[in-house]
Write an enzyme that holds these catalytic residues in place. Sequence first.
Site, PDB file in Angstrom:
ATOM      1  N   LYS A  84       0.829  -1.206   0.000  1.00  0.00           N
ATOM      2  CA  LYS A  84       0.000   0.000   0.000  1.00  0.00           C
ATOM      3  C   LYS A  84       0.865   1.258   0.000  1.00  0.00           C
ATOM      4  O   LYS A  84       1.931   1.297   0.622  1.00  0.00           O
ATOM      5  CB  LYS A  84      -0.900  -0.027   1.247  1.00  0.00           C
ATOM      6  N   LEU A 117      -6.385   8.846   3.385  1.00  0.00           N
ATOM      7  CA  LEU A 117      -6.714   7.503   3.895  1.00  0.00           C
ATOM      8  C   LEU A 117      -8.030   7.446   4.663  1.00  0.00           C
ATOM      9  O   LEU A 117      -8.525   6.362   4.959  1.00  0.00           O
ATOM     10  CB  LEU A 117      -5.603   6.942   4.814  1.00  0.00           C
ATOM     11  N   SER A 166      -9.273   2.216   2.868  1.00  0.00           N
ATOM     12  CA  SER A 166      -8.317   2.950   2.067  1.00  0.00           C
ATOM     13  C   SER A 166      -7.303   2.074   1.343  1.00  0.00           C
ATOM     14  O   SER A 166      -6.544   2.555   0.503  1.00  0.00           O
ATOM     15  CB  SER A 166      -7.576   3.950   2.954  1.00  0.00           C
ATOM     16  N   VAL A 169      -7.780   1.537   9.967  1.00  0.00           N
ATOM     17  CA  VAL A 169      -8.103   2.329  11.144  1.00  0.00           C
ATOM     18  C   VAL A 169      -9.611   2.513  11.314  1.00  0.00           C
ATOM     19  O   VAL A 169     -10.058   3.230  12.177  1.00  0.00           O
ATOM     20  CB  VAL A 169      -7.382   3.699  11.107  1.00  0.00           C
ATOM     21  N   GLY A 170     -10.385   1.824  10.458  1.00  0.00           N
ATOM     22  CA  GLY A 170     -11.840   1.907  10.557  1.00  0.00           C
ATOM     23  C   GLY A 170     -12.495   0.916   9.615  1.00  0.00           C
ATOM     24  O   GLY A 170     -13.707   0.959   9.386  1.00  0.00           O
ATOM     25  N   GLY A 171     -11.645   0.039   9.053  1.00  0.00           N
ATOM     26  CA  GLY A 171     -12.134  -0.936   8.078  1.00  0.00           C
ATOM     27  C   GLY A 171     -11.339  -0.919   6.792  1.00  0.00           C
ATOM     28  O   GLY A 171     -11.732  -1.541   5.800  1.00  0.00           O
ATOM     29  N   SER A 172     -10.201  -0.238   6.768  1.00  0.00           N
ATOM     30  CA  SER A 172      -9.469   0.017   5.524  1.00  0.00           C
ATOM     31  C   SER A 172      -8.826  -1.212   4.895  1.00  0.00           C
ATOM     32  O   SER A 172      -8.435  -1.178   3.729  1.00  0.00           O
ATOM     33  CB  SER A 172      -8.390   1.083   5.745  1.00  0.00           C
TER      34      SER A 172
END
Length: 574
Positions: A137, A186, A212, A233-236
Amino acid sequence: MRVPLPALLGCSAAGLLLLLLRWRRRSGLWRKVKEARQRQERSLVQMQMAVRSFREQHPSVNMISILSLPLPELSKKLRDGSLPPEHVFYAYVGKALQIATETNCITEYLQESQTQVRKAKLTGKLGLLYGVPVSIKDSIDCEGHDSTLGFIKNLNKPATEDSVVVQVLKRQGAIPFVKTNVPQSLISYDCKNLIFGQTFNPLLYTRSPGGSSGGEGALVGGGGSILGFGTDVGGSLRFPAAFCGICTLKPTGNRLSKKGIISGVLGQKAVAAAVGPMAKDVESLALCMRALLCEDMFSLDSTVPPLPFNEEVYSSTQPLRIGYYETDFFTMPSPAMRRAVRETKQLLEDAGHTLVPFELMNVDYVILNLCVRGLFADGGASFLRKFKGELEKGSVGMFLRLAKSPDWLKTVLSWIVKPFVPRFSGIIRSMRANTVDEVWSLHCEIEEFCHQFIAQWKKLNLDVMLCPMLGPALGIGYPEKLSVAVSYTMLYNALDFPVGVVPVTLVTDEDEEELKGYQGYFRDWWDRTLAKAFRGSVGLPVAVQCVALPWQEELCLRFMKEVETLILEKNRLI
């Protein structure tokens, strides 16, 4: 009163000078964007030339058979010498080129990887990932290459050294060969920025690949990479995996080193970020974790706990006691999401596991008052600074507008919109600036929530948890309008639990018909928009999330493997 002519001329000249300076600065930024796009194009040309040259020299190599091998088998053949690393490398460079052309997922070809392949046999030490091409990434540092996060200001600032994860991958014999696209900043689960443009879902080009880690999802999902690495950090990690029909593991935040990995919101500790692998199957993820959880990882970053991979836990066949829920009562699941959990629950019960209902409590409070508030505890000031001087503000316009607003205006707006869009009201309220005392209180509250969640888990004597994953893939442009739909994933960043995603079914005509009655829990603009975003998805994959307690990645993978195996057996019988 008449303004003297010299003063008038002076003001006019100053205004013209300011306009000229602004024009020059914008022209300079556009020039950097153009140069970056040209580098991206040159990367694809270099890949094309490298593959063409290899094929001319080795016309008998069966690229298709190499690409069909799962990672464990491919790795075994590389290590025992029955497959040369060059054959595998150029097979994947060729396939990655095809997927990049179709989806715009690659930002840069790491040309030094060709040298690494040539030197691979000379090292003597054959690591667990010897000769395996891997994709990285954008936000994960690779020496000599940019980590842009989609920001123009980060162009032409190559990393001075590899991130720890990349260093360990190389020591295990892996060959990082491309970097992949991300959304600007992101903080989005789509994948678009001004520099490299929109990345498309390899399964259906009108759909988002998720974000992201969207470039990774598209490349691995399209078969152009056998093992990819992203962050969450939230589902990335989980959105791209679910949207593109592949597997991923978001570990506990500090199980793998984050040294040399650029965060979307620097410094915040409320919502735990993690780095993790993406692959087509669970066994590939397990092999990757075996390789990474080694002495090199612990010595290169002493903040990572020295916990080697626990083979006994992963290979156990003991029946599991599994909690489950079908909805978080914040984001109404699509019919396919609900069916995915129900069918997986039934398969697990039929296989001898015990399934126990788990009641989620106060998810709306957790998402709005712990997660959003934690990410933007400074009122969004540091987030706003990242966009200073950029030509475009990407897909986070709502957050930027709120970050620019004074706290008194946020309070007023929150009060005005609450009767019509209560969740938006909560977001506005959560984005006011906090005092140091309030931030410390917030951290205490998150800790207490985590302890309560674990207490509920242990009261039910659970091993793992089965829960929904947002899906199917939303149409391009919809994720930026539906920030609230991260509720199923961000919960486990706040808790800092390991979570995996496994695709379990495809959207059916019956799901599509049932979707016509979708109204959501709040029946507001966000619910109506989410219903539109789900439509026209027949044939697209839908996944579930598999959760374990902190530091139990091996148990999480074991549960994921169980789900995957049962789904494969079911599909063979159909």
